[in-house]
Structures are given as structure tokens and as C-alpha cells.
Design a protein around this motif. Sequence first.
Motif, mmCIF file in Angstrom:
data_model
loop_
_atom_site.group_PDB
_atom_site.id
_atom_site.type_symbol
_atom_site.label_atom_id
_atom_site.label_comp_id
_atom_site.label_asym_id
_atom_site.label_seq_id
_atom_site.Cartn_x
_atom_site.Cartn_y
_atom_site.Cartn_z
ATOM 1 N N ASP A 232 0.839 -1.193 0.000
ATOM 2 C CA ASP A 232 0.000 0.000 0.000
ATOM 3 C C ASP A 232 0.877 1.246 0.000
ATOM 4 O OD1 ASP A 232 -1.785 2.087 0.556
ATOM 5 O OD2 ASP A 232 -2.978 0.853 1.910
ATOM 6 N N VAL A 233 0.720 2.093 -1.019
ATOM 7 C CA VAL A 233 1.484 3.341 -1.116
ATOM 8 C C VAL A 233 0.551 4.554 -1.074
ATOM 9 C CG1 VAL A 233 3.460 2.312 -2.284
ATOM 10 C CG2 VAL A 233 1.554 3.176 -3.646
ATOM 11 N N THR A 234 -0.606 4.373 -0.460
ATOM 12 C CA THR A 234 -1.578 5.458 -0.356
ATOM 13 C C THR A 234 -0.995 6.586 0.504
ATOM 14 O OG1 THR A 234 -3.306 3.785 -0.419
ATOM 15 C CG2 THR A 234 -3.963 5.995 0.270
ATOM 16 N N SER A 235 -1.265 7.816 0.084
ATOM 17 C CA SER A 235 -0.811 8.978 0.849
ATOM 18 C C SER A 235 -1.924 10.023 0.870
ATOM 19 C CB SER A 235 0.455 9.562 0.220
ATOM 20 O OG SER A 235 0.131 10.165 -1.022
ATOM 21 N N LEU A 236 -1.654 11.113 1.533
ATOM 22 C CA LEU A 236 -2.627 12.200 1.570
ATOM 23 C C LEU A 236 -2.879 12.770 0.174
ATOM 24 C CD1 LEU A 236 -1.445 14.078 4.785
ATOM 25 C CD2 LEU A 236 -3.473 12.626 4.502
ATOM 26 N N GLU A 237 -1.959 12.535 -0.744
ATOM 27 C CA GLU A 237 -2.100 13.056 -2.100
ATOM 28 C C GLU A 237 -2.758 12.052 -3.049
ATOM 29 O OE1 GLU A 237 1.972 13.925 -2.890
ATOM 30 O OE2 GLU A 237 1.884 15.849 -1.865
ATOM 31 N N SER A 238 -3.189 10.917 -2.563
ATOM 32 C CA SER A 238 -3.830 9.921 -3.423
ATOM 33 C C SER A 238 -5.146 10.472 -3.942
ATOM 34 C CB SER A 238 -4.072 8.625 -2.643
ATOM 35 O OG SER A 238 -2.844 8.050 -2.267
ATOM 36 N N PRO A 239 -5.365 10.377 -5.256
ATOM 37 C CA PRO A 239 -6.568 10.954 -5.868
ATOM 38 C C PRO A 239 -7.857 10.423 -5.241
ATOM 39 C CG PRO A 239 -5.027 10.192 -7.554
ATOM 40 C CD PRO A 239 -4.508 9.720 -6.232
ATOM 41 N N GLY A 240 -8.676 11.353 -4.773
ATOM 42 C CA GLY A 240 -9.976 11.004 -4.208
ATOM 43 C C GLY A 240 -9.892 10.197 -2.917
ATOM 44 N N GLY A 241 -8.703 10.078 -2.338
ATOM 45 C CA GLY A 241 -8.543 9.293 -1.110
ATOM 46 C C GLY A 241 -8.565 7.790 -1.344
ATOM 47 N N TRP A 242 -8.471 7.400 -2.604
ATOM 48 C CA TRP A 242 -8.488 5.975 -2.930
ATOM 49 C C TRP A 242 -7.135 5.339 -2.648
ATOM 50 C CZ3 TRP A 242 -12.627 3.102 -4.143
ATOM 51 C CH2 TRP A 242 -13.788 3.775 -4.491
ATOM 52 N N ARG A 243 -7.184 4.115 -2.239
ATOM 53 C CA ARG A 243 -5.966 3.358 -1.976
ATOM 54 C C ARG A 243 -5.169 3.197 -3.271
ATOM 55 N NH1 ARG A 243 -6.143 -2.891 -0.314
ATOM 56 N NH2 ARG A 243 -7.006 -2.977 -2.396
ATOM 57 N N GLU A 244 -3.856 3.303 -3.149
ATOM 58 C CA GLU A 244 -2.953 3.072 -4.266
ATOM 59 C C GLU A 244 -2.023 1.921 -3.897
ATOM 60 O OE1 GLU A 244 -1.704 6.761 -6.653
ATOM 61 O OE2 GLU A 244 -1.763 7.422 -4.561
ATOM 62 N N LEU A 245 -1.756 1.060 -4.872
ATOM 63 C CA LEU A 245 -0.875 -0.075 -4.657
ATOM 64 C C LEU A 245 0.345 0.043 -5.550
ATOM 65 C CD1 LEU A 245 -3.521 -2.950 -4.586
ATOM 66 C CD2 LEU A 245 -2.471 -1.785 -2.642
ATOM 67 N N LEU A 246 1.462 -0.467 -5.066
ATOM 68 C CA LEU A 246 2.693 -0.471 -5.826
ATOM 69 C C LEU A 246 2.737 -1.734 -6.665
ATOM 70 C CD1 LEU A 246 5.401 0.894 -6.406
ATOM 71 C CD2 LEU A 246 6.346 -0.332 -4.435
ATOM 72 N N GLY A 247 2.654 -1.578 -7.985
ATOM 73 C CA GLY A 247 2.632 -2.725 -8.886
ATOM 74 C C GLY A 247 3.948 -3.497 -8.873
ATOM 75 N N GLY A 248 3.858 -4.797 -8.935
ATOM 76 C CA GLY A 248 5.036 -5.641 -9.016
ATOM 77 C C GLY A 248 5.785 -5.814 -7.712
ATOM 78 N N ALA A 249 5.277 -5.249 -6.626
ATOM 79 C CA ALA A 249 5.947 -5.377 -5.330
ATOM 80 C C ALA A 249 5.222 -6.413 -4.485
ATOM 81 C CB ALA A 249 5.960 -4.028 -4.623
ATOM 82 N N GLY A 250 5.781 -6.745 -3.357
ATOM 83 C CA GLY A 250 5.152 -7.703 -2.452
ATOM 84 C C GLY A 250 5.610 -9.124 -2.719
ATOM 85 N N VAL A 251 5.301 -9.983 -1.787
ATOM 86 C CA VAL A 251 5.720 -11.378 -1.859
ATOM 87 C C VAL A 251 4.697 -12.186 -2.652
ATOM 88 C CG1 VAL A 251 6.170 -13.444 -0.487
ATOM 89 C CG2 VAL A 251 6.926 -11.216 0.348
ATOM 90 N N ARG A 252 5.181 -12.946 -3.616
ATOM 91 C CA ARG A 252 4.313 -13.846 -4.374
ATOM 92 C C ARG A 252 4.519 -15.257 -3.856
ATOM 93 N NH1 ARG A 252 5.530 -12.774 -10.497
ATOM 94 N NH2 ARG A 252 7.647 -12.772 -9.701
ATOM 95 N N SER A 253 3.452 -16.030 -3.839
ATOM 96 C CA SER A 253 3.548 -17.404 -3.355
ATOM 97 C C SER A 253 2.504 -18.269 -4.049
ATOM 98 C CB SER A 253 3.344 -17.454 -1.842
ATOM 99 O OG SER A 253 2.030 -17.028 -1.499
ATOM 100 N N ALA A 254 2.701 -19.557 -3.917
ATOM 101 C CA ALA A 254 1.740 -20.522 -4.443
ATOM 102 C C ALA A 254 1.576 -21.615 -3.402
ATOM 103 C CB ALA A 254 2.225 -21.112 -5.760
ATOM 104 N N SER A 255 0.401 -22.203 -3.379
ATOM 105 C CA SER A 255 0.178 -23.347 -2.501
ATOM 106 C C SER A 255 -0.544 -24.422 -3.302
ATOM 107 C CB SER A 255 -0.618 -22.955 -1.258
ATOM 108 O OG SER A 255 -1.878 -22.448 -1.613
#
Length: 137
Positions: free
Chosen positions: A40-63
Motif C-alpha cells: 500500500d502506497v496510499t498517501s494524503l495526495e492519493s486521488p480522491g482518497g483511494w488506496r494506491e498499490l505499488l505494482g510488481g511489489a510484495g511477496v508472491r507465493s503458491a500453494s
Amino acid sequence: MAAQNGKDLLIKLDLTGAGQFETIAGLRASRISFNAETVDVTSLESPGGWRELLGGAGVRSASISGSGVFKDASTDERARQIFFDGEMPDFQVIIPNFGIVQGAFLITAIEYSGSYNGEATYEMTLASAGQLSFTAV
């Protein structure tokens, strides 16, 4: 993707480490799921207060999970050995008319059950333990 026969979703195990994959015998039901954590990269400057996500980041997994009956001594024995030794061999999941997912997995659970007038069954759960490859069909 058109309708597929469920028995064609196969979980295969590299029994010896030589790249020769064998289907885990006796499976009646199998499942693979892919997950990606969000950053989550949401900030006070996020348009309309909507959550923003950083694409391609985070842990990927499979089960992977599967359940079935005992049919083949070699794959049953190898699965038990992998679990108790904490090994992470390569597995393949064949997804019909889609592709092959391959990579190292850790068996995180094996459950055995049986009823008095029925067959002995098992359930197995695996978690990805490294980068996976995907080959489209």
C-alpha cells in the motif's frame, strides 16, 4: 478456457532430483492457488482518497493441496520422506490447456484418515519455496 476434466489437473514430483517427474499416485482432488501480497502506497495526495498499490511489489507465493487414496508405495514413501526430512524438491503442476507450473515446494502438512468400512486416505499441503516457472501450453 473451456471446461476441463478435473482428473487432468496433475501434481507431479521429481522423485530422484534428476528431472524425471512422476504423478503422485492416488490423488482424487488437487488444487493450486497463487497469491500476491499488496504494498500500500496510499498517501494524503492519493486521488480522491483511494488506496494506491505499488505494482510488481510484495511477496508472491503458491500453494498446492491434494487428497486421495494410497495406490503407489514409491510416491507415498517419498512424500513422507520429504516431509520428515524437510526437503524442498521440485514439483510440477499440470493445468490442462493452460500450462505447467514448476518449482521447489515444501510439504507443510500430511494428514492421514480412514473409516472402519472405507479406504485409508491422505491429504497433503505444499507451499512454494522459491521462484516458480510457468510454461504455457
